[in-house]
Design a protein around this motif. Structure first.
Motif, PDB file in Angstrom:
ATOM      1  N   LEU A  86     -16.961 -33.636 -20.899  1.00  0.00           N
ATOM      2  CA  LEU A  86     -16.712 -34.150 -19.553  1.00  0.00           C
ATOM      3  C   LEU A  86     -15.914 -35.424 -19.728  1.00  0.00           C
ATOM      4  O   LEU A  86     -16.075 -36.128 -20.730  1.00  0.00           O
ATOM      5  N   ARG A  87     -15.046 -35.723 -18.774  1.00  0.00           N
ATOM      6  CA  ARG A  87     -14.437 -37.053 -18.796  1.00  0.00           C
ATOM      7  C   ARG A  87     -14.370 -37.578 -17.366  1.00  0.00           C
ATOM      8  O   ARG A  87     -14.187 -36.813 -16.410  1.00  0.00           O
ATOM      9  N   GLU A  88     -14.541 -38.875 -17.246  1.00  0.00           N
ATOM     10  CA  GLU A  88     -14.479 -39.477 -15.925  1.00  0.00           C
ATOM     11  C   GLU A  88     -13.049 -39.463 -15.435  1.00  0.00           C
ATOM     12  O   GLU A  88     -12.107 -39.690 -16.199  1.00  0.00           O
ATOM     13  N   ILE A  89     -12.888 -39.180 -14.171  1.00  0.00           N
ATOM     14  CA  ILE A  89     -11.572 -39.301 -13.559  1.00  0.00           C
ATOM     15  C   ILE A  89     -11.422 -40.753 -13.162  1.00  0.00           C
ATOM     16  O   ILE A  89     -12.173 -41.259 -12.328  1.00  0.00           O
ATOM     17  N   SER A  90     -10.493 -41.438 -13.785  1.00  0.00           N
ATOM     18  CA  SER A  90     -10.452 -42.891 -13.621  1.00  0.00           C
ATOM     19  C   SER A  90     -10.064 -43.247 -12.201  1.00  0.00           C
ATOM     20  O   SER A  90      -9.294 -42.554 -11.540  1.00  0.00           O
ATOM     21  N   GLY A  91     -10.654 -44.344 -11.759  1.00  0.00           N
ATOM     22  CA  GLY A  91     -10.353 -44.817 -10.400  1.00  0.00           C
ATOM     23  C   GLY A  91     -10.812 -43.857  -9.341  1.00  0.00           C
ATOM     24  O   GLY A  91     -10.306 -43.854  -8.224  1.00  0.00           O
ATOM     25  N   SER A  92     -11.777 -43.038  -9.683  1.00  0.00           N
ATOM     26  CA  SER A  92     -12.238 -42.051  -8.699  1.00  0.00           C
ATOM     27  C   SER A  92     -12.948 -42.760  -7.558  1.00  0.00           C
ATOM     28  O   SER A  92     -13.964 -43.398  -7.737  1.00  0.00           O
TER      29      SER A  92
END
Lengths: 425, 425, 425
Positions: free
Chosen positions: B416-422
């Protein structure tokens, strides 16, 4: 179907090995099933095909050489995918290797260890309590070696290249409802589909070992994903429970409309449950990068009935009438998929005069037109090119077969035309 | 919290004046609160900062010089913002200046006249009935002069420039539930937020005089509006009622999902009411040109409990347990906001093999994975980049904290990776 | 209304002929109704104007020359649109030409054969049972010849070119609820609309023979379709049933919001039913190529009450109070349409200060503003340019008339402005 299930029941299936092959070979006598295989070690998506597992014999023997637990009497006694063992084992070492169900003292649980090298025995809790503390001889004569993973696949092509998928798992040993009921329904359904005089769409039947089999199929057939219009996973269809339909992940794909419509038209009790990521191979087919539009039809629910994954899931508890009903529902579903076209009303300004075309009863003043006339009126009203026959069926409450007959009539009179290539919901 | 409320209760607050300053100064001992001010006459949006009001003394005296109504005994006796008066008043002239509640003969009502120069007294209806008709001496020693409007503001910055806002009103005199309960919860919540080891977002606490204070803050901080991700107005949190959550105007902002989720996870009774334009400062924060995405958390409802705006809204009716529960809920809300990231499944085709990464129990055949495994499966299934952790929590029914732990695990394994600036909902 | 219905009851109406003309001429005494006509044989959309049908006499006589069935006693005795006949008919040939209702032995059914050349008689089942088997003399002195189809149309223009349509059918003979109730309500409503001091929109009243009349109007007025903002078909409004509102095909047009709002505000019982393609001329107005946005207001439902299309649908069963209530509801609907503007808040940042404009009560601390103040707050909150007055009415639960007064006040103070040409829902 019951006879087939009886025949397949004793076989010790697993995710690989002779049991699966034996099962598929038996099914090949009924349907044109291709047996596919991938060698151990092949990478498939994020997984790897495991070594093949086969059992020659397995038992737990006491000092006197008596087999107190014997794989030959019930293949559930051996933890599925147990590694080979042949030695004396102390009572204390044995304990964590024994699995029983205190809450159901007469039932033998079903346990597996596919991806970690373990061994163990399952037994009824009653038997376990009576087992004298002692050193026992553990003999597990299994092989866990490079081989293949097998699955069965039958494809019945249609007029177009698009297809629907039915899938069921074939990896459980002597359990009746889970998974022989699904296998039997899938096999008989395949026979019906094979004998249809006409098929607009292709139908694919997948008989796959759970998880790894579905993953293997997905990995080898990526080019087909885009051709799949939807499908259904079949499982647990033999008990006397009402149907449960588990939706696709989105919950609004064609099958999510079609299957409840079929069940409603049959007037059988059913519940709809939203998708969740536990259950059968819909987990794979509906994973975020795949999403084939597949639901799952069950009676008893995944992990939701007392006999689940125990020796009590046996032949006696199957209801032939329930199996037959499940088969009929799946047949209806195929009928809906075949019938589900999208039409355009060619005369959309006001109602066309059905009477002068001989499509309407002559004597007015009665209460409403019944049957076919009602279906024609609904079609003329709703077919603005955006609603499929199934959507009209749901909106009107009329059976899709009746709407299909009405659509045919209206097409003959140039009042309706099919929108070609309509990929309907 | 109760001790703080007891301490603040006697102070005569209004929208301006020494009472507000005294209150804010006391709160500065607990939290790093800045006291802001704007001079009377300053235009703020469509409004103007009014003259500052202060009371030295106020009473109604009879012929014998006895104070029959005395501001010093209960500051509710004086209509808030009464202009100065010092003269004898005929019985008939006095009548419309007296306010009482015949339906609750022992309670003194609370009345204000901020924006029209009036004066008056409030008293229990019982006392009013016993008041002998006569000429009385009215002495209202107030000042209504150029001064300032004050409000308190504490900002705890986060890693990003985005922020959440908690707001409560500080303009009511000796009323306990309305507004001291909200002030106490806000102050203790600010302490908690201040001591968090880490904050992704900034948190702003606004302690403002009702309406004009919120308007003043909005007018002076327009550049921050776009940075506000949402917030909550706190009010009426001290009584023994179930929670009421009043939605933002849209009803589908992040707080509208987050707060019901928090309340559901805590398994406390609550009701959700749609936005309406009466109530507290959500009226301003949610006005059509502002819409910060703020709801309002209450127990008893605005204008919806018998003691509302009377002397019966007193200290005795506060429930410390209810105050503590409200504080805990707000803390949970901050946790949700902090945790609410959006992720992308990096292995979206089929399920990834958790077992070989040590993320899954080894022995299969059991009923479903519990807890963390269930959370991992939900995350892998639902995170197609469009659903935030909060949305997965709502869909799965799992606590967001558990999903957060699962997400961390999956991120560590590159699944999993965070979607930046979400900017999640 | 009841007097008008009594007067029109005896006339033998059909889809063409003198009966319709007589009816329309009587209505011309009440409202400025234009009588339109199209000659037989004219193509209209998919249909053709049929020959005109008129009846001089019709009876069934026995051997002794006695009229056992006589059109002059009840025009329902003759199947509507029967072709001319004058000959002796055998008992066996007569049987399929006789229509009765065994389930309601005293009622004469109503039957038609507009588009197929047939003849027949309707009679009570009791009379039929008593009819001696014999040869009878059938005398049907009708003409079915080139003529015209008539309909009535009254148009009351408004300030703009857009319009609303009320339509009712005028083709039924001596039936009271179906269709005289609708005719009476339409006529009196037209009088009210005519006498309105002001009309933003045009209002069109169509009194048309069922199906063919609506088709004829649509065919000749295609250029107006785009000007129609919506409308209502009126039918079956005289019985003592709660209202049924049948939605437009989409179910979310302006009338679908407006009419339930009106009924709710009047606090009368009603049910909403979704569109279906059986019923009155909403079938034509809502056909897929037309979709004018019209619903249908009924009390008893189409084909849904025992007396439907029988002689028991007579004058005695009408309830004047119910007719009056239906008229009032339609008047309210016109009021809503007239009032339904869309506004923009000119001061959308925070609430504007109503107090200094004299728009707000001076003394605060009370419970909420009632009535007009509440309406002003709702308008200021909700009018971001996307919501019409009707939508604000539904959201707030306030009557649209009160919101209209509040909007006028706010417009006077430049706090609100109408969005010109707003075509609201």
């Amino acid at each position: 179907m019951l006879a087939l299930i009886h025949e397949l029941f004793p076989i010790c299936r697993s995710i690989t090995g002779e049991g699966v092959r034996q099962t598929l070979r038996r099914l090949q006598q009924l349907i044109p099933l291709e047996m596919h295989s991938l060698p151990s070690g092949t990478p498939v998506l994020d997984w790897t095909i495991p070594p093949e597992w086969n059992v020659r014999d397995a038992y737990l023997a006491n000092d006197r050489g008596e087999r107190v637990l014997d794989f030959r009497r019930n293949n559930l006694h051996l933890v599925n995918y147990s590694v080979p063992v042949d030695r004396r084992v102390e009572w204390s070492e044995l304990q964590p290797r024994l699995h029983s169900l205190p809450a159901h003292p007469d039932w033998i649980p079903y346990r597996t260890s596919y991806y970690r090298p373990e061994w163990g025995f399952c037994l009824s809790d009653r038997q376990r309590q009576q087992l004298p503390p002692a050193t026992y001889h553990v003999r597990i004569d299994t092989t866990l070696e490079p081989g293949v993973l097998n699955w069965g696949e039958a494809y019945f092509p249609g007029e177009t290249d698009a297809e629907y998928v039915f899938s069921t798992h074939v990896c459980h040993p002597s359990l009746a409802n889970d998974n022989l009921a699904g296998i039997a329904v899938a096999a008989f359904l395949a026979q019906q589909v094979a004998s249809r005089p006409q098929r607009r769409f292709g139908y694919r039947f997948l008989l796959v070992p759970g998880t790894i089999g579905a993953i293997a199929w997905l990995a080898t057939r990526e080019a087909r994903w885009g051709k799949v219009r939807g499908g259904l996973v079949l499982a647990l269809l033999g008990h006397d429970y009402p149907f449960t339909y588990k939706q696709s992940s989105c919950g609004d794909r064609e099958v999510d409309v079609a299957l409840p419509h079929v069940l409603r038209q049959r007037n059988v009790a059913f519940e709809v449950m939203p998708f969740e990521p536990y259950g059968y191979d819909e987990r794979q087919y509906e994973s975020p990068g795949v999403r084939l539009g597949m639901g799952c039809l069950m009676r008893s629910r995944y992990a939701g009935y007392p006999e689940y994954h125990t020796s009590a899931d046996n032949l006696e508890r199957l209801h032939p009438v329930r199996l037959a009903e499940a088969l009929a529902v799946c047949g209806d579903l195929v009928d809906v998929w075949e019938a589900n076209r999208t039409y355009q009303n060619c005369q959309p300004r006001g109602e066309p005069q059905l009477g002068r075309r001989g499509l309407y009863q002559s004597l007015g003043g009665h209460s409403d037109a019944q049957g076919i006339e009602r279906a024609m009126l609904w079609l003329l009203h709703a077919t603005d090119g955006s609603q499929s026959l199934l959507q009209v069926a749901v909106r009107s409450g009329l059976p899709i077969a009746q709407l299909q007959r009405a659509a045919d009539l209206l097409c003959q009179h140039d009042l309706l035309r099919e929108i070609s290539g309509s990929a309907a919901k």
